[in-house]
Design an enzyme around this catalytic site. Structure first.
Site, short mmCIF file in Angstrom:
data_model
loop_
_atom_site.label_atom_id
_atom_site.label_comp_id
_atom_site.label_asym_id
_atom_site.label_seq_id
_atom_site.Cartn_x
_atom_site.Cartn_y
_atom_site.Cartn_z
N ARG A 280 7.97 13.25 15.42
CA ARG A 280 8.76 12.90 14.92
C ARG A 280 8.57 13.83 13.75
NH1 ARG A 280 9.35 7.46 11.25
NH2 ARG A 280 7.03 7.55 10.88
N ARG B 124 3.81 13.29 10.02
CA ARG B 124 2.87 12.20 9.29
C ARG B 124 1.60 12.36 10.51
NH1 ARG B 124 6.47 7.18 7.77
NH2 ARG B 124 4.94 6.14 8.38
N ARG C 185 0.16 0.91 14.65
CA ARG C 185 1.51 0.17 13.58
C ARG C 185 2.22 -0.62 14.16
NH1 ARG C 185 3.32 6.26 12.27
NH2 ARG C 185 4.75 4.63 10.90
N ARG D 174 7.49 -6.66 4.57
CA ARG D 174 6.59 -6.35 6.19
C ARG D 174 5.69 -7.45 6.36
NH1 ARG D 174 6.28 -0.56 6.02
NH2 ARG D 174 5.97 0.31 7.55
N LYS E 295 15.28 2.96 10.11
CA LYS E 295 15.17 2.16 8.48
C LYS E 295 15.74 3.49 7.97
CE LYS E 295 11.07 -0.06 8.78
NZ LYS E 295 10.54 0.73 10.10
P1 AMP Z 1 6.03 3.00 6.32
O1 AMP Z 1 6.32 4.96 6.29
O2 AMP Z 1 7.77 2.37 5.93
O3 AMP Z 1 5.86 4.05 8.22
O4 AMP Z 1 5.04 3.37 5.96
C1 AMP Z 1 4.05 3.82 6.21
C2 AMP Z 1 2.72 3.21 5.96
O5 AMP Z 1 3.01 2.20 4.82
C3 AMP Z 1 2.26 1.49 6.65
O6 AMP Z 1 1.60 2.19 8.15
C4 AMP Z 1 1.74 1.13 5.95
O7 AMP Z 1 0.52 1.06 5.77
C5 AMP Z 1 1.73 1.22 4.77
N1 AMP Z 1 3.38 0.18 3.56
C6 AMP Z 1 4.46 0.42 3.78
N2 AMP Z 1 4.89 -0.49 3.20
C7 AMP Z 1 4.12 -1.46 3.62
C8 AMP Z 1 4.27 -3.04 3.24
N3 AMP Z 1 5.39 -3.38 2.27
N4 AMP Z 1 2.99 -3.40 3.14
C9 AMP Z 1 1.66 -3.00 3.90
N5 AMP Z 1 1.57 -1.49 3.81
C10 AMP Z 1 2.96 -0.83 4.04
#
Ligand code: AMP
Length: 218
Positions: free
Chosen positions: A127, A160, A171, A88, A13
């Site tokens: 990654r 990360r 996740r 999400r 994404k």
């Molecule tokens: P990402 O970088 O998009 O993989 O997000 C990393 C982490 O941030 C996720 O595993 C969640 O803990 C939190 N997170 C990101 N976006 C959201 C969202 N829209 N709602 C809730 N938690 C989020």
């Protein structure tokens, strides 16, 4: 245009949103990046989010919604933006629609980048990201020229903390239970575009751009 990028963690994404952001001149709004930035700045939201992110769980809806609505109310998003990582949950999608309706705006398209589960695990566990410009590398598929350094800006590469096997599984499981229902939500509104994400970066980008009927730069 307001476009939502949907896909499991590791589907690409962020990479595709970066490409689209340049092609369409729209800001790329990544909820995960906003949380990580808040954590670096040691804000209350950042510290709260950390406890969920470390476990691979979602930050509570109200926190994520407030943060995103504040961000998209900034002037650079007045004519559109690319949402990456938000919504999400179905509740987040509904609240976003409600907020948009009140402002006379609408979500134009939701793009679902589909990638098989096994491939997602491989991508996430290998990654590495640039700490400065966030460009992703993969230890096998797209390694940097110099180990540990970003090809583009020479920034330091890091993994990360939630890209660890146990957290990756959590996740992905959350994605399939809590985020997948959103696909139906946008499908019913005739906004859903599905693309095969199990291809090269440029091929996926071409498929998205052609589905959006946007002219691609040469
Ligand atoms: P990402 O970088 O998009 O993989 O997000 C990393 C982490 O941030 C996720 O595993 C969640 O803990 C939190 N997170 C990101 N976006 C959201 C969202 N829209 N709602 C809730 N938690 C989020």
């Amino acid at each position: 245009m307001y476009i939502i990028m949907l896909g499991a963690p590791g589907a690409g994404k962020g990479t595709q949103a970066d490409i689209l952001s340049q092609e369409m001149n729209l800001p790329h709004i990544a909820s995960g990046d906003l949380f990580r930035q808040a954590l670096e700045e040691r804000t209350g939201v950042g510290l709260l989010a950390k406890s969920y992110m470390d476990k691979g769980e979602l930050v509570p809806d109200e926190v994520a919604i407030k943060m995103i609505l504040e961000r998209i109310n900034q002037p650079d998003c007045a004519a559109g933006c690319l949402f990456d990582g938000f919504p999400r949950t179905l509740h987040q999608a509904e609240v976003l629609d409600k907020a948009f309706r009140e402002q006379g705006k609408t979500i134009d398209k939701a793009i679902y980048i589909e990638v098989p589960n096994g491939e997602l695990v491989k991508r996430l566990s290998g990654r590495w990201l640039c700490r400065t410009c966030q460009i992703p590398y993969h230890i096998i598929n797209s390694p940097p020229k110099t180990p540990g350094k970003c090809d583009k800006c020479d920034g330091e590469l890091y993994q990360r903390s939630d890209d660890k096997e146990k957290t990756i599984k959590e996740r992905l499981s959350i994605f399939f239970t809590q985020t997948i229902p959103i696909l139906d939500y946008y499908k019913k509104q005739n906004k859903l575009i599905k693309v095969n994400g199990n291809l090269g970066i440029q091929e996926v980008a071409r498929a998205i751009i052609s589905a959006l009927k946007v002219p691609m730069s040469p």
